[in-house]
Scaffold this active site. Sequence first.
Site, short mmCIF file in Angstrom:
data_model
loop_
_atom_site.label_atom_id
_atom_site.label_comp_id
_atom_site.label_asym_id
_atom_site.label_seq_id
_atom_site.Cartn_x
_atom_site.Cartn_y
_atom_site.Cartn_z
N MET A 102 45.12 36.00 49.44
CA MET A 102 46.44 36.23 50.04
C MET A 102 47.47 35.35 49.36
O MET A 102 47.34 34.12 49.36
CB MET A 102 46.40 35.91 51.54
N ILE A 159 39.71 30.47 54.31
CA ILE A 159 39.70 29.37 53.34
C ILE A 159 41.13 28.95 53.02
O ILE A 159 41.95 29.79 52.61
CB ILE A 159 38.97 29.77 52.05
N GLY A 189 49.44 30.99 52.10
CA GLY A 189 48.62 31.27 50.93
C GLY A 189 47.18 30.81 51.05
O GLY A 189 46.94 29.64 51.29
N SER A 190 46.22 31.71 50.86
CA SER A 190 44.83 31.33 51.10
C SER A 190 43.88 32.48 50.74
O SER A 190 44.25 33.37 49.99
CB SER A 190 44.65 30.94 52.56
N ARG A 191 42.67 32.47 51.34
CA ARG A 191 41.66 33.47 51.00
C ARG A 191 40.76 33.73 52.19
O ARG A 191 40.51 32.84 53.02
CB ARG A 191 40.84 32.96 49.81
#
Length: 232
Positions: A102, A159, A189-191
């Site tokens: 993301m 994450i 912002g991440s995953r």
Amino acid sequence: MSITQSIRAQIPPIHPEGYPFIGGFAVASLILFWLWTPLGWIGVVLTIWCALFFRDPIRVTPVREGIVVAPADGRISMLTQVMPPAELGLGDRPLPRISIFMSVFNCHINRSPVSGRIDRIAYRPGTFINAELDKASEDNERNSLVISTAQGSIGVVQIAGLVARRIVSFVREGQSIGAGERFGLIRFGSRLDVYLPEGTPALVAEGQTAVAGETILADFRPGDGSRTYHAD
């Protein structure tokens, strides 16, 4: 429908988690306007971006036992077979993993990939390296869920990334959850990693854009076309 109503219908709602941040950006913009007008307009742009970051649009989720939908908006960054994190308790054999990255421009509301029961929630502190890197799955701060279904258990891992510094969970252990229901968010912002039962094929490809609650990642019953949908 009036023009005003038509415009409002196109604007997605904002999740309450975002109100303090949007308000902070708005106040900062007013101060910047007082200092120097061009800086104030920069603040306005950042305030609009913050509002878009916390948008919480309605999604239409396919409903049928066996479907796994995307838990996040973003790009399918990795399809691989790896050992799941130990805190998931999903065994000591490699499992299929689908990773969704993301960016700061994606909607960051996370949705359950399946209908089932949340058997485990495990938070693990860590670093904040680039979430696109494979080692971010092991090194970065993360929050993990294990959701049990009739077809097996699914692991979902939030994450944190370079910019993300706060993982927020809306759920608790032991509760039931439906596919597409909101379970948390990650700020800035991440995953998301999804661990599927052994032998489950992915129905997406690396580089594909995923839509949370709508894009089908996998199907335990690929030959069954009896899918229905619900909006949330």
